[in-house]
Design an enzyme around this catalytic site. Structure first.
Site, PDB file in Angstrom:
ATOM      1  N   CYS A 210       3.291  -0.771  -6.807  1.00 28.87           N
ATOM      2  CA  CYS A 210       2.433  -1.031  -5.660  1.00 28.87           C
ATOM      3  C   CYS A 210       0.992  -0.159  -5.548  1.00 28.87           C
ATOM      4  CB  CYS A 210       3.173  -1.191  -4.426  1.00 28.87           C
ATOM      5  SG  CYS A 210       2.626  -2.145  -3.151  1.00 28.87           S
TER       6      CYS A 210
ATOM      7  N   HIS B  98       8.459  -2.825  -5.292  1.00 28.10           N
ATOM      8  CA  HIS B  98       9.035  -1.588  -5.209  1.00 28.10           C
ATOM      9  C   HIS B  98      10.375  -1.436  -5.421  1.00 28.10           C
ATOM     10  CE1 HIS B  98       6.030   0.022  -2.377  1.00 28.10           C
ATOM     11  NE2 HIS B  98       5.810  -1.495  -1.865  1.00 28.10           N
TER      12      HIS B  98
ATOM     13  N   GLU C 158      12.170   0.894  -6.290  1.00 28.22           N
ATOM     14  CA  GLU C 158      12.590   2.232  -5.468  1.00 28.22           C
ATOM     15  C   GLU C 158      13.323   1.836  -4.399  1.00 28.22           C
ATOM     16  OE1 GLU C 158       9.553   1.674  -5.889  1.00 28.22           O
ATOM     17  OE2 GLU C 158       8.470   2.182  -4.222  1.00 28.22           O
TER      18      GLU C 158
HETATM   19  N1  GLN Z   1      -1.643  -2.100   0.275  1.00 28.65           N
HETATM   20  C1  GLN Z   1      -1.337  -0.780  -0.150  1.00 28.65           C
HETATM   21  C2  GLN Z   1      -2.606  -0.285  -1.024  1.00 28.65           C
HETATM   22  O1  GLN Z   1      -3.601  -1.096  -1.033  1.00 28.65           O
HETATM   23  C3  GLN Z   1      -0.189  -0.792  -1.118  1.00 28.65           C
HETATM   24  C4  GLN Z   1       1.037  -1.192  -0.487  1.00 28.65           C
HETATM   25  C5  GLN Z   1       2.376  -0.361  -0.947  1.00 28.65           C
HETATM   26  O2  GLN Z   1       2.113   0.413  -1.655  1.00 28.65           O
HETATM   27  N2  GLN Z   1       3.634  -0.943  -0.428  1.00 28.65           N
HETATM   28  O3  GLN Z   1      -2.576   0.638  -1.498  1.00 28.65           O
END
Ligand code: GLN
Length: 207
Positions: A81, A187, A189
């Site tokens: 992410c 994710h 994790e």
């Molecule tokens: N929207 C977040 C970002 O731009 C990422 C979201 C996440 O890691 N759950 O960093």
């Protein structure tokens, strides 16, 4: 490479604890990386989910960005992410001057799923992991909107799109690998399915 490689988790912001737990369950010795000196001797690094704008500001402040750029050419790194955003060469919809570690020849579009689908869960078929499908959790997730030929697409999500009166599906890229760099929009994790962490630990073992 030892059977229990030491893998760092970038521990300046984000879901450090969850990644650490999954890595340990997958057979790695885990080290929290906060400072430049924590990088010595690690064989792989995970960049967690969180908020990439904050993470990049703190990484810059801790003088970690340049060392991480160098290290990404030497050891496997996995970003989930916000971590995917940190590894991307190009970021769209980011802070104007949002610096990244880069190295992964992709364009990552931040918060690409929009308000209605801020967070969602979906089962993904991922050939590299075999069956069953992987339960993927997306939270304000980025999309990979461009990949260079060097990048292997590991997972896509089918998004409904409308063309006038007809409806179709677009394949959107949500997991990639390029050599020693691995990244997912979602994710792993946050689930108890260890296959992605085991896959990464295997990358580190065989690097
Ligand atoms: N929207 C977040 C970002 O731009 C990422 C979201 C996440 O890691 N759950 O960093």
């Amino acid at each position: 490479m030892s059977s229990s490689p030491t893998i760092g988790v970038l521990a300046i912001q984000g879901d450090v604890r969850e990644h650490s737990k999954r890595l340990a369950e997958s057979g790695a010795v885990v080290r929290a990386v906060k400072l430049h000196s924590d990088l010595a001797g690690i064989s792989g690094l995970v960049i967690p989910g969180g908020e990439s704008t904050t993470m990049s500001i703190l990484a810059e402040r801790n003088h970690l960005l340049e060392p991480l750029r160098e290290l990404s050419k030497e050891i496997p790194m996995y970003g989930s992410c916000a971590g995917l955003i940190m590894l991307a060469d190009v970021v769209t919809d980011g802070r104007v001057d949002q610096p990244t570690i880069g190295g992964l020849h992709i364009t990552a579009q931040r918060n690409a799923f929009g308000r209605q689908r801020d967070s969602f869960e979906i089962d993904l078929d991922i050939a590299a992991l075999g069956s069953p499908a992987f339960h993927a959790i997306f939270i304000r997730a980025p999309l990979v909107t461009r990949v260079s030929p060097a990048v292997q697409v590991l997972a896509t999500i089918r998004e409904p799109v409308a063309f006038g009166d007809t409806h179709s599906h677009d394949e959107r890229v949500v997991a990639v690998r390029q050599g020693n760099l691995l990244a997912t929009s979602f994710h792993p994790e946050l689930t108890s399915d260890l296959r992605f962490h085991q896959y990464f630990v295997e990358m580190v073992r065989s690097a």
